[in-house]
Design a protein around this motif. Structure first.
Motif, PDB file in Angstrom:
ATOM      1  N   LYS A 169       0.829  -1.199   0.000  1.00 41.01           N
ATOM      2  CA  LYS A 169       0.000   0.000   0.000  1.00 41.01           C
ATOM      3  C   LYS A 169       0.869   1.256   0.000  1.00 41.01           C
ATOM      4  N   ALA A 170       1.906   1.243   0.828  1.00 41.58           N
ATOM      5  CA  ALA A 170       2.849   2.353   0.884  1.00 41.58           C
ATOM      6  C   ALA A 170       4.158   1.927   0.251  1.00 41.58           C
ATOM      7  N   HIS A 171       4.949   2.913  -0.179  1.00 34.58           N
ATOM      8  CA  HIS A 171       6.202   2.630  -0.865  1.00 34.58           C
ATOM      9  C   HIS A 171       7.337   2.491   0.156  1.00 34.58           C
ATOM     10  N   GLN A 172       7.812   1.252   0.319  1.00 32.43           N
ATOM     11  CA  GLN A 172       8.896   0.971   1.263  1.00 32.43           C
ATOM     12  C   GLN A 172       8.647   1.650   2.624  1.00 32.43           C
ATOM     13  N   PRO A 173       7.561   1.277   3.278  1.00 31.50           N
ATOM     14  CA  PRO A 173       7.210   1.971   4.538  1.00 31.50           C
ATOM     15  C   PRO A 173       8.145   1.595   5.693  1.00 31.50           C
ATOM     16  N   GLN A 174       8.305   2.522   6.593  1.00 32.81           N
ATOM     17  CA  GLN A 174       9.014   2.283   7.854  1.00 32.81           C
ATOM     18  C   GLN A 174       8.213   2.950   8.970  1.00 32.81           C
ATOM     19  N   THR A 175       8.218   2.316  10.147  1.00 28.90           N
ATOM     20  CA  THR A 175       7.380   2.799  11.249  1.00 28.90           C
ATOM     21  C   THR A 175       8.197   2.909  12.525  1.00 28.90           C
ATOM     22  N   ILE A 176       7.957   3.992  13.252  1.00 27.61           N
ATOM     23  CA  ILE A 176       8.564   4.175  14.566  1.00 27.61           C
ATOM     24  C   ILE A 176       7.440   4.349  15.579  1.00 27.61           C
ATOM     25  N   VAL A 177       7.454   3.529  16.637  1.00 25.15           N
ATOM     26  CA  VAL A 177       6.443   3.597  17.695  1.00 25.15           C
ATOM     27  C   VAL A 177       7.158   3.957  18.993  1.00 25.15           C
ATOM     28  N   ARG A 178       6.622   4.964  19.668  1.00 33.44           N
ATOM     29  CA  ARG A 178       7.262   5.432  20.901  1.00 33.44           C
ATOM     30  C   ARG A 178       6.196   5.639  21.979  1.00 33.44           C
ATOM     31  N   LEU A 179       6.500   5.215  23.206  1.00 33.87           N
ATOM     32  CA  LEU A 179       5.599   5.422  24.335  1.00 33.87           C
ATOM     33  C   LEU A 179       5.710   6.873  24.800  1.00 33.87           C
ATOM     34  N   VAL A 180       4.564   7.592  24.774  1.00 33.83           N
ATOM     35  CA  VAL A 180       4.552   8.990  25.172  1.00 33.83           C
ATOM     36  C   VAL A 180       4.158   9.148  26.626  1.00 33.83           C
ATOM     37  N   ARG A 181       3.037   8.554  27.002  1.00 36.09           N
ATOM     38  CA  ARG A 181       2.551   8.656  28.380  1.00 36.09           C
ATOM     39  C   ARG A 181       2.189   7.271  28.889  1.00 36.09           C
ATOM     40  N   ASN A 182       2.693   6.988  30.041  1.00 36.93           N
ATOM     41  CA  ASN A 182       2.423   5.690  30.664  1.00 36.93           C
ATOM     42  C   ASN A 182       1.211   5.843  31.580  1.00 36.93           C
ATOM     43  N   ALA A 183       0.081   5.342  31.131  1.00 34.76           N
ATOM     44  CA  ALA A 183      -1.143   5.443  31.938  1.00 34.76           C
ATOM     45  C   ALA A 183      -1.470   4.122  32.616  1.00 34.76           C
ATOM     46  N   ALA A 184      -0.906   3.023  32.144  1.00 35.10           N
ATOM     47  CA  ALA A 184      -1.275   1.707  32.662  1.00 35.10           C
ATOM     48  C   ALA A 184      -0.296   1.197  33.706  1.00 35.10           C
ATOM     49  N   ALA A 185       0.964   1.573  33.602  1.00 38.40           N
ATOM     50  CA  ALA A 185       1.991   1.016  34.481  1.00 38.40           C
ATOM     51  C   ALA A 185       2.229   1.949  35.660  1.00 38.40           C
ATOM     52  N   ASN A 186       1.548   1.683  36.748  1.00 32.97           N
ATOM     53  CA  ASN A 186       1.707   2.479  37.962  1.00 32.97           C
ATOM     54  C   ASN A 186       1.880   1.562  39.160  1.00 32.97           C
ATOM     55  N   VAL A 187       2.530   2.108  40.181  1.00 36.31           N
ATOM     56  CA  VAL A 187       2.684   1.410  41.455  1.00 36.31           C
ATOM     57  C   VAL A 187       1.997   2.240  42.528  1.00 36.31           C
TER      58      VAL A 187
END
Length: 395
Positions: A169-187
């Motif tokens: 669908k895209a031409h030679q796609p590349q993806t970067i995923v980064r965690l911005v805010r941690n809402a689930a991992a709390n102590v």
């Protein structure tokens, strides 16, 4: 004159007889060693109190039954947060295409990304999608891709799946995923801390002391504070001093862990022929019999029966020999009333005392020596008959 002397003698004999009859009721700070021994004789008749002579094997059994489970053994050292995405986390997703761009080439692209791409590669095209929150089903939605499972996966795994589904669908796609805010991992931190709080975990991998510092630290002395970690149905406890002294116990915490800071003022009571009779506090890391005797200034030389040192305790059945456990009668809370008898005249006892543990609410009692009771009795007789003898002599 003779009649007066005779009367004085009769009075003295009467006093002596009265004192002899009261010998068994002389003032004392507690039972004698012989009285405690009689309890042992009645134990065969299912008497609820067990009398146990402290030996090396007894001390080892007690230590083995009460061995502290270390955090490093029971909880392990987890992975830093950020390596695994959870529900409610917010992700930043950037998709790049090689020229000629087919899907994301500048259309709706982020100006920040366009500027950076122009400086590094004039022909590169890409876009930054609006921040994506992982929904309750653990998924995110990507244009031209659809729903992607994100929860319980690493950002790299998510990026690879998005890239794979964009091929064709895209031409030679590349993806970067980064965690911005941690809402689930709390102590959650509660207890004797300056401020109870929910502390977010980051990719740094926060450990027990990091989270404790985030909550403002403890309000009580370190030596009297215990850390309890609740992870699901598992509960582990260690003295804070142990966590500080042994870096291996300063483990990484995981999402939804509950850290409870407990103030536990452990203490034992010293009675009888000890250097001082009082309730004495001790540290959460524990106290040995040798240390306990030192804190009460030892035994009184003029009074103490070195064969009559006792520890009164409500003991856990697991710490007792199976033969004793089989005939023991438990208290309503599942404990066994036990009197540990210590012979301090035996030199080996001083080595055993260095490992024999004192427990919270123990009573350390030292009985009077038989000669001390006799000396006390003689002093009473002397103080009573001396005035009579002086009167008779004067007459």
């Amino acid at each position: 004159m003779k009649k007066s002397v005779a009367s004085a003698r009769v009075m003295g004999v009467g006093c002596l007889a009265a004192l002899l009859s009261a010998c068994a009721t002389m003032p004392s700070s507690g039972p004698s060693a012989r009285s405690v021994g009689k309890i042992d004789e009645r134990a065969a008749a299912d008497f609820p109190i067990k009398v146990i002579d402290v030996t090396d094997s007894v001390a080892r059994n007690i230590l083995a039954s009460r061995r502290q489970t270390l955090f490093s053994e029971e909880l392990g050292d987890g992975q830093p947060i950020g390596s695994v995405i959870g529900r409610g986390d917010v992700l930043d997703i950037a998709i790049w295409e090689a020229p000629p761009a087919a899907l994301f080439g500048g259309v709706g692209g982020d100006s920040r990304l366009a500027a950076s791409s122009a400086s590094s590669s004039p022909t590169a095209r890409g876009t930054v999608l609006p921040e994506q929150m992982v929904d309750s089903d653990g998924q995110i939605t990507i244009p031209f891709v659809g729903s992607v499972q994100a929860a319980d996966r690493t950002p790299q795994d998510i990026a690879r799946e998005i890239t794979a589904r964009l091929r064709g669908k895209a031409h030679q796609p590349q993806t970067i995923v980064r965690l911005v805010r941690n809402a689930a991992a709390n102590v959650t931190v509660v207890g004797d801390v300056s401020s109870s709080a929910r502390v977010p975990l980051t990719s740094r991998g926060e450990r027990i002391l990091d989270v404790l510092a985030s909550a403002g630290g403890v309000r009580q002395p370190v030596g009297k504070t215990t850390i309890q970690i609740t992870r699901g149905a598992k509960v582990s406890m260690l003295p804070l001093e142990t966590v500080i002294r042994d870096p291996r116990q300063n483990v990484r915490l995981r999402p939804d862990d509950v850290m409870t800071v407990l103030f536990q003022p452990f203490s034992f009571t010293a009675l009888g022929a000890t250097g001082k009779n009082e309730e004495l506090p001790f540290e959460a890391t524990g106290l040995t019999l040798a240390q306990g005797l030192g804190r009460v200034a030892g035994l009184q030389d003029a009074r103490a029966n070195v064969k009559g040192v006792f520890i009164f305790r409500l003991e856990n059945p697991e710490a007792l020999d199976p033969a004793i456990r089989a005939t023991a009668r438990l208290t309503p809370d599942g404990k066994v009333p036990v009197i540990y008898r210590i012979n301090m005249k035996n030199p080996e006892t001083f080595f055993i005392a260095q490992s024999f543990p004192i427990r919270d609410k123990d009573v350390l009692y030292v009985s009077n020596a038989p000669l001390a009771d006799i000396q006390k009795f003689v002093n009473v007789i002397y103080s009573t008959l001396l005035p009579v003898a002086t009167t008779a002599t004067a007459m």
